[in-house]
Design a protein around this motif. Structure first.
Motif, PDB file in Angstrom:
ATOM      1  N   MET A 178       3.321  -5.420  -7.845  1.00 18.99           N
ATOM      2  CA  MET A 178       4.604  -6.003  -7.436  1.00 18.99           C
ATOM      3  C   MET A 178       4.740  -6.058  -5.907  1.00 18.99           C
ATOM      4  SD  MET A 178       6.037  -6.727 -10.359  1.00 18.99           S
ATOM      5  CE  MET A 178       7.774  -6.938 -10.056  1.00 18.99           C
ATOM      6  N   GLN A 179       3.730  -6.569  -5.230  1.00 17.16           N
ATOM      7  CA  GLN A 179       3.707  -6.736  -3.771  1.00 17.16           C
ATOM      8  C   GLN A 179       3.842  -5.430  -3.001  1.00 17.16           C
ATOM      9  OE1 GLN A 179       5.891  -9.091  -5.574  1.00 17.16           O
ATOM     10  NE2 GLN A 179       4.026 -10.286  -5.717  1.00 17.16           N
ATOM     11  N   GLU A 180       3.545  -4.312  -3.628  1.00 15.83           N
ATOM     12  CA  GLU A 180       3.546  -2.999  -2.957  1.00 15.83           C
ATOM     13  C   GLU A 180       2.150  -2.391  -3.073  1.00 15.83           C
ATOM     14  OE1 GLU A 180       5.845  -1.291  -1.274  1.00 15.83           O
ATOM     15  OE2 GLU A 180       7.538  -2.633  -1.612  1.00 15.83           O
ATOM     16  N   SER A 181       1.766  -1.613  -2.078  1.00 14.52           N
ATOM     17  CA  SER A 181       0.483  -0.907  -2.090  1.00 14.52           C
ATOM     18  C   SER A 181       0.743   0.590  -2.084  1.00 14.52           C
ATOM     19  CB  SER A 181      -0.345  -1.288  -0.871  1.00 14.52           C
ATOM     20  OG  SER A 181      -0.683  -2.651  -0.904  1.00 14.52           O
ATOM     21  N   TYR A 182      -0.067   1.308  -2.854  1.00 14.55           N
ATOM     22  CA  TYR A 182       0.076   2.755  -2.996  1.00 14.55           C
ATOM     23  C   TYR A 182      -1.304   3.400  -2.844  1.00 14.55           C
ATOM     24  CZ  TYR A 182       4.280   1.053  -5.316  1.00 14.55           C
ATOM     25  OH  TYR A 182       5.455   0.385  -5.619  1.00 14.55           O
ATOM     26  N   GLU A 183      -1.398   4.362  -1.942  1.00 10.53           N
ATOM     27  CA  GLU A 183      -2.658   5.092  -1.750  1.00 10.53           C
ATOM     28  C   GLU A 183      -2.553   6.430  -2.470  1.00 10.53           C
ATOM     29  OE1 GLU A 183      -5.628   6.855   1.672  1.00 10.53           O
ATOM     30  OE2 GLU A 183      -3.736   5.951   2.282  1.00 10.53           O
ATOM     31  N   ILE A 184      -3.607   6.778  -3.210  1.00  7.81           N
ATOM     32  CA  ILE A 184      -3.656   8.036  -3.943  1.00  7.81           C
ATOM     33  C   ILE A 184      -4.106   9.143  -2.996  1.00  7.81           C
ATOM     34  CG2 ILE A 184      -4.594   9.238  -5.962  1.00  7.81           C
ATOM     35  CD1 ILE A 184      -2.960   6.622  -6.547  1.00  7.81           C
ATOM     36  N   VAL A 185      -3.328  10.234  -2.960  1.00  2.00           N
ATOM     37  CA  VAL A 185      -3.627  11.361  -2.083  1.00  2.00           C
ATOM     38  C   VAL A 185      -3.575  12.645  -2.912  1.00  2.00           C
ATOM     39  CG1 VAL A 185      -2.881  12.646  -0.045  1.00  2.00           C
ATOM     40  CG2 VAL A 185      -2.548  10.177  -0.133  1.00  2.00           C
ATOM     41  N   LEU A 186      -4.604  13.462  -2.804  1.00  2.18           N
ATOM     42  CA  LEU A 186      -4.651  14.742  -3.507  1.00  2.18           C
ATOM     43  C   LEU A 186      -3.976  15.803  -2.640  1.00  2.18           C
ATOM     44  CD1 LEU A 186      -5.814  16.207  -6.017  1.00  2.18           C
ATOM     45  CD2 LEU A 186      -7.810  16.738  -4.635  1.00  2.18           C
ATOM     46  N   VAL A 187      -3.071  16.567  -3.252  1.00  2.00           N
ATOM     47  CA  VAL A 187      -2.388  17.645  -2.507  1.00  2.00           C
ATOM     48  C   VAL A 187      -2.785  18.999  -3.050  1.00  2.00           C
ATOM     49  CG1 VAL A 187      -0.422  16.293  -1.799  1.00  2.00           C
ATOM     50  CG2 VAL A 187      -0.334  17.479  -3.974  1.00  2.00           C
ATOM     51  N   MET A 240       2.107   1.074   3.645  1.00  3.81           N
ATOM     52  CA  MET A 240       1.546   1.513   2.379  1.00  3.81           C
ATOM     53  C   MET A 240       2.160   2.861   2.016  1.00  3.81           C
ATOM     54  SD  MET A 240      -2.426   2.263   1.274  1.00  3.81           S
ATOM     55  CE  MET A 240      -2.935   0.744   1.992  1.00  3.81           C
ATOM     56  N   LYS A 241       2.640   2.958   0.794  1.00  3.02           N
ATOM     57  CA  LYS A 241       3.219   4.205   0.310  1.00  3.02           C
ATOM     58  C   LYS A 241       2.113   5.117  -0.205  1.00  3.02           C
ATOM     59  CE  LYS A 241       7.461   1.893  -0.964  1.00  3.02           C
ATOM     60  NZ  LYS A 241       8.355   1.485  -2.024  1.00  3.02           N
ATOM     61  N   LYS A 242       2.350   6.403  -0.115  1.00  2.88           N
ATOM     62  CA  LYS A 242       1.380   7.378  -0.615  1.00  2.88           C
ATOM     63  C   LYS A 242       1.905   7.988  -1.912  1.00  2.88           C
ATOM     64  CE  LYS A 242      -0.797   8.299   3.716  1.00  2.88           C
ATOM     65  NZ  LYS A 242      -1.890   7.390   3.676  1.00  2.88           N
ATOM     66  N   ILE A 243       1.002   8.150  -2.870  1.00  7.05           N
ATOM     67  CA  ILE A 243       1.323   8.832  -4.123  1.00  7.05           C
ATOM     68  C   ILE A 243       0.501  10.107  -4.153  1.00  7.05           C
ATOM     69  CG2 ILE A 243       1.168   8.766  -6.634  1.00  7.05           C
ATOM     70  CD1 ILE A 243       1.596   5.762  -6.515  1.00  7.05           C
ATOM     71  N   GLU A 244       1.200  11.242  -4.192  1.00  2.00           N
ATOM     72  CA  GLU A 244       0.525  12.538  -4.192  1.00  2.00           C
ATOM     73  C   GLU A 244       0.262  12.982  -5.626  1.00  2.00           C
ATOM     74  OE1 GLU A 244       3.093  15.077  -1.930  1.00  2.00           O
ATOM     75  OE2 GLU A 244       2.416  14.224  -0.027  1.00  2.00           O
ATOM     76  N   ILE A 245      -0.980  13.369  -5.881  1.00  2.88           N
ATOM     77  CA  ILE A 245      -1.348  13.908  -7.193  1.00  2.88           C
ATOM     78  C   ILE A 245      -1.885  15.314  -6.991  1.00  2.88           C
ATOM     79  CG2 ILE A 245      -1.770  11.647  -8.231  1.00  2.88           C
ATOM     80  CD1 ILE A 245      -4.782  12.122  -7.827  1.00  2.88           C
ATOM     81  N   SER A 246      -1.744  16.151  -8.021  1.00  2.41           N
ATOM     82  CA  SER A 246      -2.180  17.539  -7.898  1.00  2.41           C
ATOM     83  C   SER A 246      -3.583  17.762  -8.442  1.00  2.41           C
ATOM     84  CB  SER A 246      -1.202  18.461  -8.615  1.00  2.41           C
ATOM     85  OG  SER A 246      -1.109  18.107  -9.971  1.00  2.41           O
ATOM     86  N   GLN A 247      -4.064  16.827  -9.254  1.00  2.00           N
ATOM     87  CA  GLN A 247      -5.438  16.929  -9.748  1.00  2.00           C
ATOM     88  C   GLN A 247      -5.982  15.539  -9.987  1.00  2.00           C
ATOM     89  OE1 GLN A 247      -5.344  19.176 -13.360  1.00  2.00           O
ATOM     90  NE2 GLN A 247      -4.368  17.564 -14.536  1.00  2.00           N
ATOM     91  N   GLU A 248      -7.272  15.416  -9.868  1.00  2.68           N
ATOM     92  CA  GLU A 248      -7.897  14.128 -10.108  1.00  2.68           C
ATOM     93  C   GLU A 248      -8.977  14.269 -11.151  1.00  2.68           C
ATOM     94  OE1 GLU A 248      -9.282  12.654  -6.303  1.00  2.68           O
ATOM     95  OE2 GLU A 248     -10.717  14.241  -6.115  1.00  2.68           O
ATOM     96  N   PRO A 249      -9.330  13.239 -11.857  1.00  2.00           N
ATOM     97  CA  PRO A 249      -8.745  11.901 -11.769  1.00  2.00           C
ATOM     98  C   PRO A 249      -7.426  11.809 -12.534  1.00  2.00           C
ATOM     99  CG  PRO A 249     -10.411  11.919 -13.466  1.00  2.00           C
ATOM    100  CD  PRO A 249     -10.408  13.300 -12.843  1.00  2.00           C
ATOM    101  N   ILE A 250      -6.707  10.720 -12.279  1.00  2.00           N
ATOM    102  CA  ILE A 250      -5.511  10.389 -13.052  1.00  2.00           C
ATOM    103  C   ILE A 250      -5.704   8.969 -13.567  1.00  2.00           C
ATOM    104  CG2 ILE A 250      -4.234   9.608 -11.017  1.00  2.00           C
ATOM    105  CD1 ILE A 250      -1.678  10.688 -12.460  1.00  2.00           C
ATOM    106  N   GLU A 251      -5.268   8.730 -14.797  1.00  2.00           N
ATOM    107  CA  GLU A 251      -5.426   7.409 -15.393  1.00  2.00           C
ATOM    108  C   GLU A 251      -4.380   6.454 -14.831  1.00  2.00           C
ATOM    109  OE1 GLU A 251      -5.292   8.093 -19.598  1.00  2.00           O
ATOM    110  OE2 GLU A 251      -7.232   9.092 -19.593  1.00  2.00           O
ATOM    111  N   LEU A 278      -8.449   7.107 -11.451  1.00  2.00           N
ATOM    112  CA  LEU A 278      -8.162   6.969 -10.023  1.00  2.00           C
ATOM    113  C   LEU A 278      -8.454   8.276  -9.306  1.00  2.00           C
ATOM    114  CD1 LEU A 278      -4.761   5.108 -10.319  1.00  2.00           C
ATOM    115  CD2 LEU A 278      -7.004   4.105  -9.897  1.00  2.00           C
ATOM    116  N   MET A 279      -8.979   8.150  -8.104  1.00  2.00           N
ATOM    117  CA  MET A 279      -9.341   9.295  -7.292  1.00  2.00           C
ATOM    118  C   MET A 279      -8.665   9.179  -5.922  1.00  2.00           C
ATOM    119  SD  MET A 279     -11.502  10.815  -9.345  1.00  2.00           S
ATOM    120  CE  MET A 279     -12.568  11.901  -8.460  1.00  2.00           C
ATOM    121  N   THR A 280      -8.732  10.236  -5.150  1.00  2.00           N
ATOM    122  CA  THR A 280      -8.202  10.228  -3.787  1.00  2.00           C
ATOM    123  C   THR A 280      -8.782   9.047  -3.001  1.00  2.00           C
ATOM    124  OG1 THR A 280      -7.985  12.620  -3.792  1.00  2.00           O
ATOM    125  CG2 THR A 280      -8.063  11.565  -1.650  1.00  2.00           C
ATOM    126  N   GLY A 281      -7.908   8.352  -2.289  1.00  2.00           N
ATOM    127  CA  GLY A 281      -8.346   7.226  -1.470  1.00  2.00           C
ATOM    128  C   GLY A 281      -8.240   5.883  -2.157  1.00  2.00           C
TER     129      GLY A 281
END
Length: 70
Positions: free
Chosen positions: A61-70, A1-12, A52-55
């Motif tokens: 497209m057969q890929e999974s992405y976890e949202i992570v707050l940095v 699972m790939k991680k997507i880092e966001i700087s603030q939440e939520p994100i649409e 979307l929030m952390t976690g």
């Protein structure tokens, strides 16, 4: 699972897909979401502006992405 880092939440959901280059444009993101091609936390998501929030896990497209707050 790939991680997507966001700087603030939520994100649409549609903005996340566009900013992370999962699609080439906002219109393509909206079409994919409304067309039922995107899952959030295992359930098909058709709301373009789903907050979307952390976690949260996005599947596209057969890929999974976890949202992570940095």
């Amino acid at each position: 699972m790939k991680k997507i880092e966001i700087s603030q939440e939520p994100i649409e959901l549609n903005k996340l897909m566009k900013f992370e280059s999962l699609v080439s444009s906002g219109g393509e993101a909206n079409s994919a979401i409304v067309g039922g091609l995107v899952k959030v936390n295992g359930a098909t998501e058709t709301r373009k502006r789903k907050k979307l929030m952390t976690g949260d896990v996005v599947e596209f497209m057969q890929e999974s992405y976890e949202i992570v707050l940095v």
